[in-house]
Structure formats: structure tokens, C-alpha cells
Motif scaffolding. Structure first.
Motif, mmCIF file in Angstrom:
data_model
loop_
_atom_site.group_PDB
_atom_site.id
_atom_site.type_symbol
_atom_site.label_atom_id
_atom_site.label_comp_id
_atom_site.label_asym_id
_atom_site.label_seq_id
_atom_site.Cartn_x
_atom_site.Cartn_y
_atom_site.Cartn_z
ATOM 1 N N ARG A 16 0.835 -1.203 0.000
ATOM 2 C CA ARG A 16 0.000 0.000 0.000
ATOM 3 C C ARG A 16 0.871 1.254 0.000
ATOM 4 O O ARG A 16 0.572 2.235 -0.696
ATOM 5 C CB ARG A 16 -0.941 -0.008 1.207
ATOM 6 C CG ARG A 16 -2.088 -0.981 1.073
ATOM 7 C CD ARG A 16 -3.174 -0.701 2.103
ATOM 8 N NE ARG A 16 -2.729 -1.004 3.458
ATOM 9 C CZ ARG A 16 -2.859 -2.206 4.021
ATOM 10 N NH1 ARG A 16 -3.413 -3.198 3.346
ATOM 11 N NH2 ARG A 16 -2.466 -2.406 5.263
ATOM 12 N N ARG A 20 0.973 4.127 -3.002
ATOM 13 C CA ARG A 20 0.829 5.564 -2.762
ATOM 14 C C ARG A 20 2.038 6.325 -3.280
ATOM 15 O O ARG A 20 1.903 7.398 -3.869
ATOM 16 C CB ARG A 20 0.612 5.815 -1.265
ATOM 17 C CG ARG A 20 -0.729 5.290 -0.773
ATOM 18 C CD ARG A 20 -0.831 5.289 0.736
ATOM 19 N NE ARG A 20 -2.084 4.680 1.175
ATOM 20 C CZ ARG A 20 -2.400 4.461 2.446
ATOM 21 N NH1 ARG A 20 -1.538 4.788 3.413
ATOM 22 N NH2 ARG A 20 -3.559 3.913 2.750
ATOM 23 N N GLU A 65 -8.798 -2.626 -3.767
ATOM 24 C CA GLU A 65 -8.438 -1.818 -2.594
ATOM 25 C C GLU A 65 -7.366 -0.795 -2.941
ATOM 26 O O GLU A 65 -7.455 0.385 -2.582
ATOM 27 C CB GLU A 65 -7.943 -2.724 -1.466
ATOM 28 C CG GLU A 65 -7.506 -1.959 -0.227
ATOM 29 C CD GLU A 65 -6.854 -2.851 0.808
ATOM 30 O OE1 GLU A 65 -6.577 -2.369 1.916
ATOM 31 O OE2 GLU A 65 -6.602 -4.041 0.508
ATOM 32 N N GLU A 68 -8.829 1.953 -5.368
ATOM 33 C CA GLU A 68 -9.701 2.913 -4.691
ATOM 34 C C GLU A 68 -8.898 3.881 -3.824
ATOM 35 O O GLU A 68 -9.211 5.076 -3.743
ATOM 36 C CB GLU A 68 -10.733 2.166 -3.842
ATOM 37 C CG GLU A 68 -11.770 1.425 -4.680
ATOM 38 C CD GLU A 68 -12.735 0.626 -3.818
ATOM 39 O OE1 GLU A 68 -12.462 0.472 -2.592
ATOM 40 O OE2 GLU A 68 -13.751 0.138 -4.357
ATOM 41 N N ASP A 69 -7.860 3.384 -3.185
ATOM 42 C CA ASP A 69 -7.036 4.231 -2.316
ATOM 43 C C ASP A 69 -6.330 5.326 -3.115
ATOM 44 O O ASP A 69 -6.368 6.505 -2.744
ATOM 45 C CB ASP A 69 -6.019 3.375 -1.567
ATOM 46 C CG ASP A 69 -5.175 4.184 -0.610
ATOM 47 O OD1 ASP A 69 -5.742 4.856 0.284
ATOM 48 O OD2 ASP A 69 -3.931 4.170 -0.742
ATOM 49 N N ARG A 72 -8.763 7.901 -4.608
ATOM 50 C CA ARG A 72 -9.248 8.829 -3.588
ATOM 51 C C ARG A 72 -8.209 9.925 -3.319
ATOM 52 O O ARG A 72 -8.554 11.087 -3.096
ATOM 53 C CB ARG A 72 -9.561 8.056 -2.313
ATOM 54 C CG ARG A 72 -10.162 8.895 -1.188
ATOM 55 C CD ARG A 72 -10.699 8.028 -0.080
ATOM 56 N NE ARG A 72 -9.672 7.144 0.486
ATOM 57 C CZ ARG A 72 -9.639 5.832 0.310
ATOM 58 N NH1 ARG A 72 -10.566 5.239 -0.431
ATOM 59 N NH2 ARG A 72 -8.696 5.103 0.863
ATOM 60 N N ARG A 73 -6.953 9.571 -3.363
ATOM 61 C CA ARG A 73 -5.885 10.534 -3.101
ATOM 62 C C ARG A 73 -5.560 11.390 -4.318
ATOM 63 O O ARG A 73 -5.132 12.532 -4.176
ATOM 64 C CB ARG A 73 -4.620 9.793 -2.640
ATOM 65 C CG ARG A 73 -4.768 9.130 -1.291
ATOM 66 C CD ARG A 73 -3.630 8.141 -1.020
ATOM 67 N NE ARG A 73 -3.791 7.524 0.293
ATOM 68 C CZ ARG A 73 -3.271 8.006 1.426
ATOM 69 N NH1 ARG A 73 -2.542 9.109 1.386
ATOM 70 N NH2 ARG A 73 -3.475 7.393 2.571
#
Length: 289
Positions: A16, A20, A65, A68-69, A72-73
Motif C-alpha cells: 500500500r 501511494r 483496494e 480505490e485508495d 481517492r488521493r
């Protein structure tokens, strides 16, 4: 021309963090982001159908997952996903062939600050010529959109022509608008260990000569990227130790690895290996001839 950033994800906190980081890099480069997951077993007729279905569901969940993360950012970022089959290291290396950058996660070593390079990450790293960044999960709170980037630390070997390594470091510093700190570690020639009389001035003269060589190596890149603020330092001592210490306050550390194979398999240089295991910052490993 290679346009996208690829990130390998597996549902772990480290992946994750890699997703990012890779998303921010894709935004900086103004290129799409591709999230990929490799099924971690061989799919064959001998594997029961329920097992294959569970693997497919897990892959979908992992990719959904992560997607979507990052959406969203970074709402405006173009994101795609892909599920790969086969051995993860080979699948990821093949997927990286048409990418500009491959980003992977690395596990921390207990309470120590460092990297534990798993077999998949290491095998993927040495199987591709695409630049690879390994990202460690951070305990610090993360802003969705950092407004200011820290300095980039570059490990330089003045005895090797590594234009790909220098180009990557300068380009990253230029797109971030941050400083670049180039570091070279050196040691006295072994013959001085047997000299009956040692003149300290010889050591100082060698240090000055190496500093000049480092400056000359960086000079063409300074002209090519005039907006990048560059500092350089030549230390007497082990290069990995200096790089790891400098990485404590860096946004990214860049090291090179030579493209070579031995009869025992692929080879990762001692400097890159040590930095990957102990540096706190994300580490970019750039293959060069």
C-alpha cells in the motif's frame, strides 16, 4: 517511449505504501499508473477449482483496494489494474519491460530501521533493466499531496560510467524541484598499509583529487539541469554507511547496479545491497552497463 509507472501490490501495508508512492510519482511525471498483482502459486490442472477461485477473488480484492485508495488521493490520475499469472518475480519483471518505473514494497526489519529484501523483490529487481524503487512502510503520518519534497541522495562511483544513474537522479530532482546530494566513498590504497612512514598529506591530496573527479563527473549534468541545486561530498570510509546516514533526511536515495551475471546467478553489488537493507528512505536502483 515508456509512459507509465507500474506498482506491484499484494495487499500488505508495504505494498500500500508502494502504491501511494508510485501514484505520487505518476502524478509528477504526468503519466498513467498501473497496479499489478501476481498470483503467488502455479495455476495448473492439479490445483482444485475452489483454490483457483479463491486466488482470483483475492487478486480482485487486492487490486480494487489499491485502486480505490490511490483514486481517492489523486482523483485526476489515470489508473489501470492487471492480474498476472505465473511466478511473481518473472511476471513482475516481464510487466516492467514497457514501464518507465517499477515500484515495489519492502518489509521493515523488526524495530530496526531498514529493509528486508524478500525473494520476490530481490529476484524481480535483478531480472529487469527498468528502474526499480523499493518503498518501506513509514510510521509517520502521510499527507495525500506533499507540498514540498526533500533532497535526493545519490551514490556515485567515480570509477564507473553510469550515465543512467546520474540521469535518473537529476531528472527526479528536477521534477521535484528539490536539491541533489551526491556522495562518493573512498579508501586509501592498500599499499599504504605497508608503508614504513605515512605522510598524512598524501591522504589529504588523494581526498582532494577524488573530490575534483567527482565534481568533473557531475559537471555535464549540472549544465543540463541548471535549476537543480547540487552538492557533492567525497568521504573516506565505506560508501554504504555514508549513504544510509544521509538517507535519514532524504526523500529518495538513488544507487546503481551493474548489469552482470555470474555462474551462480544474478548479482547485486555490495553498496546497493547494503543500502536496500538499511536505508530509511525509498531506494531507487538503476541498472547500468
Amino acid at each position: 517511449m515508456k509512459h507509465h509507472v507500474t506498482v506491484g501490490v499484494d495487499g500488505s501495508p508495504e505494498s500500500r505504501a508502494a502504491a501511494r508512492w508510485g501514484a505520487r510519482e505518476a502524478v509528477l511525471r504526468e503519466v498513467p499508473l498501473r497496479l499489478v498483482h501476481a498470483v503467488d502459486w502455479l495455476i495448473s490442472p492439479s490445483v482444485p477449482a475452489p483454490g483457483r477461485e479463491a486466488a482470483d477473488r483475492w487478486a480482485d480484492e487486492v487490486l480494487t483496494e489499491a485502486e480505490e485508495d490511490v483514486r481517492r488521493r489523486h482523483p485526476g490520475l489515470e489508473v489501470s489494474t492487471r492480474c498476472l499469472s505465473g511466478r511473481p518475480a518473472a511476471a513482475l519483471a516481464a510487466e516492467a519491460a514497457d514501464a518507465g518505473l517499477l515500484v515495489l514494497g519492502s518489509r521493515g526489519v523488526g524495530c530496526l530501521v531498514g529493509f528486508l529484501i524478500g525473494s520476490v523483490s530481490l529476484s524481480t529487481l535483478v531480472a529487469t533493466e527498468t528502474p526499480v524503487v523499493l518503498v518501506r512502510e513509514s510510521d509517520a503520518p502521510e499527507a495525500a499531496q506533499p507540498t514540498r519534497y526533500g533532497q535526493i541522495v545519490l551514490g556515485v562511483d567515480i570509477h564507473e560510467a553510469a550515465d543512467k544513474v546520474l540521469a535518473f537522479a537529476f531528472e527526479e530532482a528536477d521534477r521535484r524541484g528539490c536539491a541533489l546530494r551526491a556522495i562518493h566513498g573512498w579508501k586509501m590504497p592498500s599499499m599504504y598499509q605497508y608503508a614504513p612512514f605515512f605522510d598524512p598529506e598524501n591522504e589529504r591530496e588523494i581526498g582532494r583529487t577524488i573530490t575534483v573527479m567527482l565534481d568533473e563527473m557531475l559537471m555535464p549534468w549540472r549544465h543540463k539541469f541548471p535549476s537543480v541545486c547540487v552538492t557533492h561530498e567525497a568521504f573516506e570510509g565505506p560508501a554504504p554507511e555514508q549513504l544510509v546516514r544521509a538517507a535519514a533526511s532524504a526523500d529518495l536515495i538513488v544507487v546503481g547496479r551493474r548489469l552482470r551475471r555470474s555462474p551462480l546467478g544474478v548479482h547485486l553489488g555490495s553498496v546497493a545491497h547494503a543500502v536496500l537493507h538499511h536505508a530509511a528512505a525509498p531506494v531507487a536502483v538503476i541498472a547500468h552497463g
